[in-house]
Design a protein around this motif. Structure first.
Motif, PDB file in Angstrom:
ATOM      1  N   ASN A   9       0.867  -1.181   0.000  1.00 38.78           N
ATOM      2  CA  ASN A   9       0.000   0.000   0.000  1.00 38.78           C
ATOM      3  C   ASN A   9       0.899   1.225   0.000  1.00 38.78           C
ATOM      4  O   ASN A   9       1.922   1.251   0.689  1.00 38.78           O
ATOM      5  N   ASP A  13      -1.222   7.845   0.312  1.00 38.44           N
ATOM      6  CA  ASP A  13      -2.682   7.755   0.199  1.00 38.44           C
ATOM      7  C   ASP A  13      -3.235   6.376   0.557  1.00 38.44           C
ATOM      8  O   ASP A  13      -4.453   6.190   0.564  1.00 38.44           O
ATOM      9  N   GLY A  14      -2.372   5.432   0.829  1.00 39.55           N
ATOM     10  CA  GLY A  14      -2.810   4.119   1.280  1.00 39.55           C
ATOM     11  C   GLY A  14      -3.251   3.166   0.178  1.00 39.55           C
ATOM     12  O   GLY A  14      -3.585   2.020   0.446  1.00 39.55           O
ATOM     13  N   LEU A  15      -3.267   3.645  -1.088  1.00 36.62           N
ATOM     14  CA  LEU A  15      -3.837   2.814  -2.155  1.00 36.62           C
ATOM     15  C   LEU A  15      -2.939   1.618  -2.498  1.00 36.62           C
ATOM     16  O   LEU A  15      -1.727   1.633  -2.275  1.00 36.62           O
ATOM     17  N   VAL A  16      -3.582   0.587  -3.062  1.00 39.11           N
ATOM     18  CA  VAL A  16      -2.897  -0.664  -3.381  1.00 39.11           C
ATOM     19  C   VAL A  16      -2.007  -0.472  -4.614  1.00 39.11           C
ATOM     20  O   VAL A  16      -2.440   0.110  -5.612  1.00 39.11           O
ATOM     21  N   ARG A  78      -9.118 -12.610  -1.809  1.00 35.95           N
ATOM     22  CA  ARG A  78      -8.699 -11.397  -1.100  1.00 35.95           C
ATOM     23  C   ARG A  78      -7.879 -10.499  -2.033  1.00 35.95           C
ATOM     24  O   ARG A  78      -8.111  -9.276  -2.096  1.00 35.95           O
ATOM     25  N   ILE A  81     -10.019  -8.957  -4.777  1.00 34.84           N
ATOM     26  CA  ILE A  81     -10.768  -7.783  -4.294  1.00 34.84           C
ATOM     27  C   ILE A  81      -9.832  -6.584  -4.139  1.00 34.84           C
ATOM     28  O   ILE A  81     -10.181  -5.457  -4.502  1.00 34.84           O
ATOM     29  N   ARG A  82      -8.616  -6.804  -3.665  1.00 36.54           N
ATOM     30  CA  ARG A  82      -7.672  -5.684  -3.542  1.00 36.54           C
ATOM     31  C   ARG A  82      -7.348  -5.074  -4.899  1.00 36.54           C
ATOM     32  O   ARG A  82      -7.159  -3.864  -5.035  1.00 36.54           O
ATOM     33  N   PRO A  86     -14.074  -2.861  -3.752  1.00 32.62           N
ATOM     34  CA  PRO A  86     -15.126  -3.610  -3.045  1.00 32.62           C
ATOM     35  C   PRO A  86     -16.117  -4.237  -4.026  1.00 32.62           C
ATOM     36  O   PRO A  86     -16.545  -3.574  -4.969  1.00 32.62           O
ATOM     37  N   VAL A  88     -19.053  -4.780  -3.465  1.00 31.24           N
ATOM     38  CA  VAL A  88     -20.370  -4.191  -3.220  1.00 31.24           C
ATOM     39  C   VAL A  88     -20.426  -2.727  -3.644  1.00 31.24           C
ATOM     40  O   VAL A  88     -21.468  -2.079  -3.500  1.00 31.24           O
TER      41      VAL A  88
ATOM     42  N   GLN B  48      -6.266  -0.682   5.768  1.00 29.01           N
ATOM     43  CA  GLN B  48      -7.191  -1.753   5.410  1.00 29.01           C
ATOM     44  C   GLN B  48      -6.863  -2.328   4.042  1.00 29.01           C
ATOM     45  O   GLN B  48      -5.774  -2.110   3.523  1.00 29.01           O
ATOM     46  N   LEU B  49      -7.812  -3.027   3.463  1.00 29.44           N
ATOM     47  CA  LEU B  49      -7.555  -3.724   2.211  1.00 29.44           C
ATOM     48  C   LEU B  49      -7.205  -2.761   1.080  1.00 29.44           C
ATOM     49  O   LEU B  49      -6.235  -2.966   0.354  1.00 29.44           O
ATOM     50  N   HIS B  50      -7.992  -1.708   0.904  1.00 28.00           N
ATOM     51  CA  HIS B  50      -7.789  -0.821  -0.245  1.00 28.00           C
ATOM     52  C   HIS B  50      -7.066   0.460   0.111  1.00 28.00           C
ATOM     53  O   HIS B  50      -6.548   1.134  -0.780  1.00 28.00           O
ATOM     54  N   ALA B  51      -7.113   0.867   1.351  1.00 20.08           N
ATOM     55  CA  ALA B  51      -6.625   2.189   1.718  1.00 20.08           C
ATOM     56  C   ALA B  51      -6.555   2.293   3.241  1.00 20.08           C
ATOM     57  O   ALA B  51      -6.807   1.310   3.943  1.00 20.08           O
ATOM     58  N   ARG B  80     -15.061   9.258  -0.029  1.00 16.10           N
ATOM     59  CA  ARG B  80     -15.784   9.057  -1.289  1.00 16.10           C
ATOM     60  C   ARG B  80     -17.276   9.305  -1.109  1.00 16.10           C
ATOM     61  O   ARG B  80     -18.101   8.608  -1.675  1.00 16.10           O
ATOM     62  N   TYR B  82     -19.209   8.987   1.610  1.00 14.22           N
ATOM     63  CA  TYR B  82     -20.004   8.193   2.549  1.00 14.22           C
ATOM     64  C   TYR B  82     -19.142   7.800   3.735  1.00 14.22           C
ATOM     65  O   TYR B  82     -17.909   7.903   3.701  1.00 14.22           O
ATOM     66  N   TRP B  95     -11.589   5.560   2.819  1.00 13.35           N
ATOM     67  CA  TRP B  95     -10.614   5.911   1.782  1.00 13.35           C
ATOM     68  C   TRP B  95      -9.789   7.165   2.063  1.00 13.35           C
ATOM     69  O   TRP B  95      -9.308   7.800   1.115  1.00 13.35           O
ATOM     70  N   ILE B 347     -25.937  -1.417   2.020  1.00 12.14           N
ATOM     71  CA  ILE B 347     -24.783  -1.813   2.825  1.00 12.14           C
ATOM     72  C   ILE B 347     -25.062  -1.392   4.262  1.00 12.14           C
ATOM     73  O   ILE B 347     -25.149  -0.202   4.555  1.00 12.14           O
ATOM     74  N   MET B 418     -14.661  -8.848   3.943  1.00 12.41           N
ATOM     75  CA  MET B 418     -13.546  -8.816   2.988  1.00 12.41           C
ATOM     76  C   MET B 418     -13.692  -7.779   1.875  1.00 12.41           C
ATOM     77  O   MET B 418     -12.772  -7.597   1.076  1.00 12.41           O
ATOM     78  N   ASP B 419     -14.799  -7.094   1.818  1.00 14.02           N
ATOM     79  CA  ASP B 419     -14.872  -5.987   0.865  1.00 14.02           C
ATOM     80  C   ASP B 419     -13.994  -4.815   1.282  1.00 14.02           C
ATOM     81  O   ASP B 419     -13.633  -3.985   0.445  1.00 14.02           O
ATOM     82  N   TYR B 420     -13.685  -4.724   2.568  1.00 18.87           N
ATOM     83  CA  TYR B 420     -12.859  -3.614   3.060  1.00 18.87           C
ATOM     84  C   TYR B 420     -11.782  -4.031   4.051  1.00 18.87           C
ATOM     85  O   TYR B 420     -10.754  -3.366   4.147  1.00 18.87           O
ATOM     86  N   ALA B 422      -8.902  -5.780   6.240  1.00 23.52           N
ATOM     87  CA  ALA B 422      -7.670  -6.531   5.984  1.00 23.52           C
ATOM     88  C   ALA B 422      -7.622  -7.847   6.760  1.00 23.52           C
ATOM     89  O   ALA B 422      -6.882  -8.747   6.405  1.00 23.52           O
ATOM     90  N   ARG B 427     -16.415 -12.281   2.840  1.00 27.72           N
ATOM     91  CA  ARG B 427     -17.218 -11.063   2.763  1.00 27.72           C
ATOM     92  C   ARG B 427     -18.460 -11.203   3.645  1.00 27.72           C
ATOM     93  O   ARG B 427     -18.987 -12.295   3.818  1.00 27.72           O
ATOM     94  N   ILE B 429     -20.955  -8.190   3.669  1.00 24.50           N
ATOM     95  CA  ILE B 429     -21.993  -7.312   3.113  1.00 24.50           C
ATOM     96  C   ILE B 429     -22.832  -8.007   2.032  1.00 24.50           C
ATOM     97  O   ILE B 429     -24.066  -7.902   2.068  1.00 24.50           O
ATOM     98  N   GLN B 433     -26.906  -8.413   1.827  1.00 27.70           N
ATOM     99  CA  GLN B 433     -27.696  -7.934   0.690  1.00 27.70           C
ATOM    100  C   GLN B 433     -28.561  -9.049   0.101  1.00 27.70           C
ATOM    101  O   GLN B 433     -29.735  -8.832  -0.208  1.00 27.70           O
TER     102      GLN B 433
END
Ligand code: SF4
Lengths: 107, 551
Positions: A9, A13-16, A78, A81-82, A86, A88, B48-51, B80, B82, B95, B347, B418-420, B422, B427, B429, B433
């Motif tokens: 990461n 900005d933490g992005l992958v 995992r 998804i990264r 997401p 969702v 976390q997973l993305h940020a 973003r 929300y 994010w 969500i 697992m959508d967010y 780490a 998952r 969410i 749904q």
């Protein structure tokens, strides 16, 4: 062909990000460097420990992926998804910016 | 409503300034990640997973309209659009960029908010009933005691190095909406035989890897003895707490190993030895704190509102919502409005900037500027006049927020999974749904009656699956998502840990499995028997048969 990809990461900005063939950290998985030989993977491990101590990226590690045509598909959900965002919120993450990849998170 | 005193304000500002400096030094390379990580965690920043993820504390789940607007602004400007309201009654941003976070913390401090102490081995924010101060069944507002406990624990040297994170929950009402029996320490207010209000002290509850229901250490304690008594509990714990193994050091493990009897004996002995000093000081402090939580000036109203009754007669959707989502208030003519953040296919717990602003506006106009966050990931307007209910409903309805499913099948808790997250193994969410779509019909939900479905994406159990009537835990089975179903959990005054029903299911199979469980319940339930009552009467067998019997 299966191999390993180095991921992290970005610190600011933490992005992958993924290590590419020029030794840079790229946002798109498709630009990653797929290590297919033991020697490359050994090199990855050296890069990982150096990068982990630096300022550009953090939480550096390897994951398994497979080459599929032009792109790489991570072995585990995992990492898929990264690489995409997401499941969702298709409007967010790399998938929303068109740099996610054509594969599906669910495999 | 609760405000920081001067001390807190200065402390928060200092911490924010320090954090700005730490971020600068991290970005310049002066600090390594190993050095920086504990500092960012202390300020509520996780990777976390993305940020990065920022977890903002909302003490006692209580927010003012300006605070909610600031949260909405931060979502818009730095995230973003929300935020995610969690089961710990706080909000998470998914994010934010690290370089922006010092500014975000400054914006939070402007409205007397922060992200401090939401991690680490210290006492976490004390949590309580989301209807504190307004519930019709309440004996006394528990928040002054919560605040006293927060101050006590954050200043107390003995707590700085607890073996593990430590959670306290407090409820001032007979009906426990704060899940006190699944916290390290739970306080439950009761009246004794003389009608005097006092505290039942519970200890050793928890969820996670080793879920346990707390034991009652003392069934009734006068309020003036509460802090000395808790000191005794903490000293016995600190004396024995096992710091060598991070899975074993929780107070629940200690009590389990010592036995409830022996733990009680040691606490009482310690309590008797140390005595109860400084009682007057605490009573003065408590009175001072209580003033912060003073209710708004209530209007002198008739309890029955003609406008409200007429509106219900004229609009069936409104009447349903009023029946399901509006709760009894202690003041005549007032009501507690619960805003479900669980639309079909939504969500759980997510709210957009617009939604947060709308709720802030409504609270300003109709609810004395106040909003609550619930551990079921919903929002509350605590001070609505009954005659204003139709106007509030109409505004919510226009925004798609008048979802009349509170406490019913659609009101599902789901952690980010697992959508967010780490740490997730699966998952959460999408499962929520899928279930929400399958049971979208509200009439069916009402027929099923009160039911909780909670989903966690790993054994850490942030989704409180252990204490759901139907719990769902996502696990990893050879690289695939798999879901275990438990039945019979509850987090109220008759708390229990759900039991695993049998082999798990793939994600696609879960909604059908839930359907079979519901059908089984409907087939065997007694007259006006809830799901939980039926389960407790008949046990797991009929459900197992429905799910696993080979055709
Ligand atoms: S339960 Fe697990 S997956 Fe869910 S939020 Fe907590 S740590 Fe993450």
């Amino acid at each position: 062909m299966t191999g390993k990809i180095l991921t992290a990461n970005r610190v600011d900005d933490g992005l992958v990000v993924f290590l590419n063939g020029r030794g840079e950290w790229a946002e798109a998985l498709s630009e990653a460097w797929l290590g297919e030989h033991d020697s490359t993977i050994a090199e990855f491990e050296d890069i990982a420990s150096a990068a982990g101590a630096g300022t550009e990226v953090t939480d550096v590690y390897l994951f398994d992926a497979e080459r599929d045509g032009d792109e790489f598909v991570p072995a585990h959900i995992r990492e898929r998804i990264r690489a995409l965002g997401p499941t969702v919120r298709m409007d967010l993450g790399k998938q929303a910016e068109g740099i996610g990849g054509a594969f599906n998170a669910l495999g | 409503m609760y405000r920081y005193d001067e001390f807190d304000h200065r402390f928060v500002r200092e911490r924010t300034t320090q954090f700005r400096d730490q971020v600068t030094r991290r970005l310049s390379g002066e600090l390594t990640e190993d050095e920086f990580k504990p500092l960012r965690l202390m300020n509520g920043v996780y990777l976390q997973l993305h940020a990065y993820m920022l977890r903002v504390a909302v003490p006692y789940g209580t927010l003012s309209a300006p605070q909610m607007r600031q949260l909405a602004m931060i979502a818009e400007r730095y995230d973003r659009g929300y935020g995610h309201f969690t089961t710990r009654q706080n909000i998470q941003y998914n994010w934010p960029a690290l370089k922006d976070l010092p500014d975000v913390l400054d914006h939070l401090a402007e409205v007397e908010m922060h992200a401090i102490q939401t991690s680490g081995n210290c006492i976490r924010n004390v949590t309580t009933d989301q209807w504190a101060g307004v519930a019709a069944d309440e004996i006394a507002d528990p928040r002054p005691i919560c605040e006293l406990l927060r101050q006590w624990s954050s200043l107390h040297p003995e707590f700085s190095f607890l073996p593990r994170k430590f959670k306290i929950a407090v409820t001032g009402a007979p009906q426990d909406r704060a899940a006190v029996a699944v916290h390290d320490i739970g306080l439950h207010m009761h009246r004794n035989a003389d009608g005097e209000a006092g505290w039942e002290v519970l200890a050793g509850g928890g969820q996670g890897r080793t879920p346990m229901i707390a034991v009652t250490v003392r069934d009734w304690l006068p309020e003036r003895e509460l802090l000395p008594y808790l000191e005794a509990v903490m000293r016995v714990y600190n004396l024995h707490g096992r710091r060598d193994n991070k899975y074993k050091a929780r107070i629940k493990i200690l009590i389990h190993e010592l036995g409830a009897e022996e733990f009680r004996r040691q606490v009482e002995e310690e309590f008797a030895r140390a005595g109860t000093p400084e009682v007057e000081v605490e009573q003065r402090e408590l009175a001072r704190i209580a003033a912060y939580f003073a209710p708004p000036a209530y209007e002198d109203l008739q309890d029955v509102s003609t406008e409200f009754e007429l509106a219900k007669n004229g609009n069936r959707d409104f009447a349903n919502w009023a029946k399901i989502n509006v709760a009894e208030h202690k003041a005549p003519g007032y009501a507690i409005v619960n805003i479900s953040l669980k639309p079909v296919d939504g969500i759980p717990g997510d709210a957009t900037t617009e939604e947060m602003n709308l709720v802030a506006d409504l609270s300003e106009r109709y609810s004395a500027n106040e909003i609550r966050i619930t551990h079921r990931q919903n929002l509350v307007l605590p001070y609505v006049r009954k005659r204003d209910l139709f106007a509030v409903w109409s505004a919510l309805n226009d925004a798609g927020l008048a979802i009349a499913n509170l406490g019913h099948l659609g009101d599902i808790i789901a952690c980010p999974g697992m959508d967010y997250c780490a740490l997730a193994t699966a998952r959460s969410i999408p499962i929520a749904q899928d279930i929400s779509r399958k049971f979208a019909d509200l009439k069916r939900q009402y027929d099923v009656g009160p039911l909780t479905i909670n989903i966690s994406g790993c054994i850490n159990a942030c989704g409180h699956h252990h204490v759901a009537h139907i719990g769902i835990l996502g696990v990893d089975k050879k690289g695939k998502e798999f879901y275990q179903i438990t039945l019979g959990g509850a987090s109220d005054e008759n708390a229990s840990i759900g039991k695993i029903l049998g082999p798990g299911f793939s994600g696609e199979e879960v909604p059908d499995a839930i359907e079979k469980i519901i059908e089984t319940y409907i087939a065997i339930r007694g007259e006006s028997e809830t799901f939980l009552q039926t389960y407790r009467r008949v046990g797991a067998d009929p459900f197992k048969e429905a799910l696993y019997a080979t055709a």
